[in-house]
Design a protein around this motif. Structure first.
Motif, PDB file in Angstrom:
ATOM      1  N   GLY A   6       0.823  -1.203   0.000  1.00 44.66           N
ATOM      2  CA  GLY A   6       0.000   0.000   0.000  1.00 44.66           C
ATOM      3  C   GLY A   6       0.858   1.254   0.000  1.00 44.66           C
ATOM      4  O   GLY A   6       0.646   2.168  -0.802  1.00 44.66           O
ATOM      5  N   ARG A   7       1.879   1.251   0.873  1.00 44.48           N
ATOM      6  CA  ARG A   7       2.750   2.417   0.950  1.00 44.48           C
ATOM      7  C   ARG A   7       3.467   2.653  -0.365  1.00 44.48           C
ATOM      8  O   ARG A   7       3.597   3.774  -0.838  1.00 44.48           O
ATOM      9  N   ARG A   8       3.928   1.550  -0.927  1.00 49.40           N
ATOM     10  CA  ARG A   8       4.677   1.650  -2.172  1.00 49.40           C
ATOM     11  C   ARG A   8       3.791   2.204  -3.290  1.00 49.40           C
ATOM     12  O   ARG A   8       4.234   2.990  -4.125  1.00 49.40           O
ATOM     13  N   ILE A   9       2.509   1.795  -3.296  1.00 48.23           N
ATOM     14  CA  ILE A   9       1.590   2.256  -4.336  1.00 48.23           C
ATOM     15  C   ILE A   9       1.296   3.748  -4.145  1.00 48.23           C
ATOM     16  O   ILE A   9       1.337   4.522  -5.104  1.00 48.23           O
ATOM     17  N   VAL A  10       1.067   4.147  -2.885  1.00 47.41           N
ATOM     18  CA  VAL A  10       0.802   5.569  -2.625  1.00 47.41           C
ATOM     19  C   VAL A  10       1.993   6.424  -3.059  1.00 47.41           C
ATOM     20  O   VAL A  10       1.837   7.496  -3.628  1.00 47.41           O
ATOM     21  N   LEU A  11       3.194   5.879  -2.832  1.00 47.46           N
ATOM     22  CA  LEU A  11       4.400   6.635  -3.172  1.00 47.46           C
ATOM     23  C   LEU A  11       4.560   6.855  -4.680  1.00 47.46           C
ATOM     24  O   LEU A  11       5.299   7.738  -5.094  1.00 47.46           O
ATOM     25  N   THR A  12       3.895   6.042  -5.489  1.00 47.98           N
ATOM     26  CA  THR A  12       4.056   6.222  -6.938  1.00 47.98           C
ATOM     27  C   THR A  12       3.254   7.411  -7.445  1.00 47.98           C
ATOM     28  O   THR A  12       3.522   7.910  -8.530  1.00 47.98           O
ATOM     29  N   ILE A  13       2.256   7.861  -6.645  1.00 47.21           N
ATOM     30  CA  ILE A  13       1.408   8.956  -7.133  1.00 47.21           C
ATOM     31  C   ILE A  13       2.209  10.238  -7.386  1.00 47.21           C
ATOM     32  O   ILE A  13       2.156  10.792  -8.482  1.00 47.21           O
TER      33      ILE A  13
END
Lengths: 318, 351
Positions: A6-13
């Motif tokens: 989840g964190r990694r996905i949020v960081l891609t934004i």
């Protein structure tokens, strides 16, 4: 794991936002005026201004960016200036053509490089090692477009085994990789695309396997009575995190860097499209293509990171 | 003196066929630039259920000797000569395939570094179960059940959880216990422990040591325990072998060697321990450096550092001198006239 994902996905934004800003800015920096290309030689300054307003090019940059970003978010990449069709459809179509052969090439290169790399590392200094190293160095040093031309001369012109260019009679709309009549058009582009990553990945696999084989735990594995094949399985599992990272990187390069190969084989992918967009100064098309490519690159990296954390338990915590 | 000189140690051992017999073991590493003579003629016997402690400083050939017993050295660059008999198996002669079957089942090994001895990408349970499945062909479930028993055997707290843990999630002491569990998984007859406590905290060292000794006695295993810690040797050894430059320079019962050291090197080493020393004096150290294994001197390898060395020590390698109890030392100045070995610095070397 899910927390990490989840964190990694949020960081891609924010990364993706950065991508859009750069895409937008790059085109603004580029010299030349697309409006001039569309106008007939007899057009007046008034005609130019009208056309400029029609495309929204008279607005301040910030406004242009947010209007553009809003449209991008709903999948509207604007109209291609030269063809007057929606960019989104054109890019998507080309992207599918590119990503499929890129994936096939990179997976092929990955599998072969794993086998080559393990053999070379396991038999350092042997004839097999030297042969494999020669192939790898060839793959790294040969320019893919030159290789493409040579392949065409050899297999298409001299031997007439394979068609030289394009996607065949059925065209890119109904192209199927599972039909030989179609697939044979993809063979040479795949080979030309696969060779450089094959070379690079063989070299890295060889050195990583050699490094792993020198580690203490390999001795433990032998000491507990595993066969050499089982030891090699452990070594291969241990280089997987690096190998997957390499795979993602190479896939990214292939998607973005296939301009030359796609031009040689007139393969209607993003590279071909990019070439066309640059030559005709088709800014919406250029922007759209670059945006899709950059986004794909970011997403590939995301997938690689997640895959790595799945393989290597030590990465989950960080 | 010559009458008491016996190069063959097996004569001094009461039992006719010891479990482990090593005779004139020599190990060389050959490369383009140099030949490193790491082990230069080692002979010893070890009975079932006994512990041999091998003592020596870094580079004395201890680990090389251990790895030779498992044939873990890279084949291409290593020359191994001599005889190694473990039970009825001739380690030098069995096929590679048979060797992999002996490793981990007949003979297993515990390494010095628990931090790097385990595969970081496999769980502890996987790695133990893998060994069991390899040698005993158990199902996955049965192998995991055995792995659980083994973790209990080596006193790992909450073993169910630790089975599913990756090595990096365990402390050094727990990892070493896991390594020991793996080594014990197929009930080996010979356990090779290569400085298994060196990399651990002092408090953990003792725990591991006590554990190894206890399990060794319970299972009736033979064990070769390499260490450079004399205190450790005193704790667990039945026999002690002191190695220097690839040779055993003193060998015997633990009491004989540690309480009545004969070889100047053993004496110097014991003098360099902190126990019973005056706090205000600096510890004694052995002057000089270990010899270069690429160019060993002809004579006694310790002679250049030995304060008793005479001119002949540098020319001729002293033969082993053994007393009736099997205490052996390789030094010209050691005699076994009647009873135990005695060191006399006035003894002249043979011309």
């Amino acid at each position: 794991m899910w927390l990490y994902a989840g964190r990694r996905i949020v960081l891609t934004i924010p990364i993706l936002l950065g991508v859009t800003i750069i895409c937008f800015a790059l085109v603004q920096i580029a010299p030349g005026d697309p409006i001039q290309n569309l106008l007939s030689p007899t057009a007046t300054a008034q005609d130019a201004a009208r056309l400029r307003a029609a495309y929204g090019l008279d607005q301040p940059l910030m406004v242009q960016y947010f209007i553009w970003l809003g449209k991008v978010c709903v999948g509207n990449l604007g109209m291609s200036i030269s063809d007057n069709v929606p960019v989104a459809g054109e890019v998507l179509h080309a992207f599918v053509n590119t990503i499929v052969i890129a994936l096939i090439s990179v997976v092929l290169a990955f599998v072969v490089s794993m086998i080559f790399g393990v053999i070379a590392a396991y038999r350092t200094g042997s004839l097999a090692d030297r042969l494999i190293t020669a192939v790898a160095v060839f793959g790294i040093s040969v320019p893919p477009f030159w290789l493409g031309v040579i392949l065409v001369i050899f297999f298409a012109v001299d031997l007439s085994w394979l068609p030289a260019t394009g996607m065949g009679a059925s065209g890119s709309e109904t192209f199927s990789y599972f039909r030989w009549a179609d697939f044979k058009f993809a063979i040479m582009p795949i080979i030309a695309l696969a060779l450089p990553p094959l070379g690079i990945m063989t070299r890295t696999t060889r050195s990583s396997i050699a490094e792993i084989l020198n580690q203490d735990f390999i001795q433990t594995l032998r000491a507990k009575g595993l066969s050499e094949a089982q030891v090699i399985v452990h070594a291969v599992v241990n280089i997987m995190p690096q190998a997957v990272a390499m795979l993602g990187l190479q896939l990214g390069y292939l998607i973005g860097g296939s301009v030359l190969v796609e031009t040689v084989f007139t393969w209607p992918g993003t590279g071909y499209l990019l070439n066309k967009a640059v030559l005709t100064r088709d800014i919406p098309l250029l922007q759209g293509t670059i945006l899709v490519l950059a986004t794909a690159f970011v997403l590939i990296n995301l997938v690689v990171d997640l895959a790595q954390s799945l393989i290597d338990p030590r990465l989950k915590r960080s | 003196m010559n009458a008491m000189t016996s190069p063959d140690l097996s004569q001094a051992t009461p039992h006719p066929a010891p479990f482990l017999r090593v005779e004139d073991l020599r190990v060389k590493f050959v490369s383009r630039d140099a030949t490193v003579r790491a082990v230069n003629g080692i002979s010893f016997n070890l009975e079932r259920g006994k512990v041999l402690c091998v003592i020596g400083e870094s580079g004395s050939g201890k680990s090389v000797m251990m790895r030779s017993l498992l044939r873990l050295h890279p084949k291409k660059r290593t020359v191994i000569e001599g005889t190694m008999m473990v039970g009825e198996h001739d380690i030098g002669a069995v096929s590679d395939r048979a060797m992999t079957q002996l490793r981990g089942s007949l003979i297993s090994m515990v390494f010095q570094e628990p931090m790097t001895a385990l595969d970081p990408l496999y769980t502890v349970g996987d790695q133990i179960a893998e060994t069991v499945r390899r040698h005993e062909g158990l199902s996955k479930e049965a192998a995991w059940a055995r792995a659980l028993e083994l973790l209990e055997l080596v006193r790992v707290p909450s073993p169910e959880r630790r089975l599913k843990a990756y090595p990096h999630e365990l402390s050094g002491g727990l990892r070493q216990r896991a390594v020991i569990a793996m080594a014990l998984s197929c009930r080996p007859s010979l356990l090779l422990a290569d400085e298994p406590t060196t990399a651990l905290d002092a408090s953990v060292q003792i725990q591991i040591l006590v554990l190894l000794r206890k399990i060794q006695q319970e299972m009736g295993m033979s064990m070769i325990f390499v260490t450079h810690d004399l205190g450790v040797a005193a704790q667990i050894a039945d026999q002690v072998a002191v190695m220097y430059a690839g040779r055993i320079i003193e060998y015997g019962n633990a009491r004989d060697v540690l309480l009545n050291p004969q070889h100047p090197y053993t004496k110097a080493m014991l003098a360099a321990t902190a126990k019973d020393q005056d706090r205000n004096l600096p510890l004694e150290a052995i002057a000089g450096n270990p010899p270069d294994l690429r160019a060993l001197p002809d004579g006694c390898s310790f002679a250049p550092r030995c304060k008793y060395a005479g001119p002949d020590c540098i020319v001729t390698m002293p033969p082993p001198v053994t007393d009736i109890r099997g205490h052996m030392a390789r030094c010209f100045k050691v005699e076994a006239a009647d009873g135990p070995l005695a060191f006399d610095e006035r003894v002249a070397e043979p011309a």
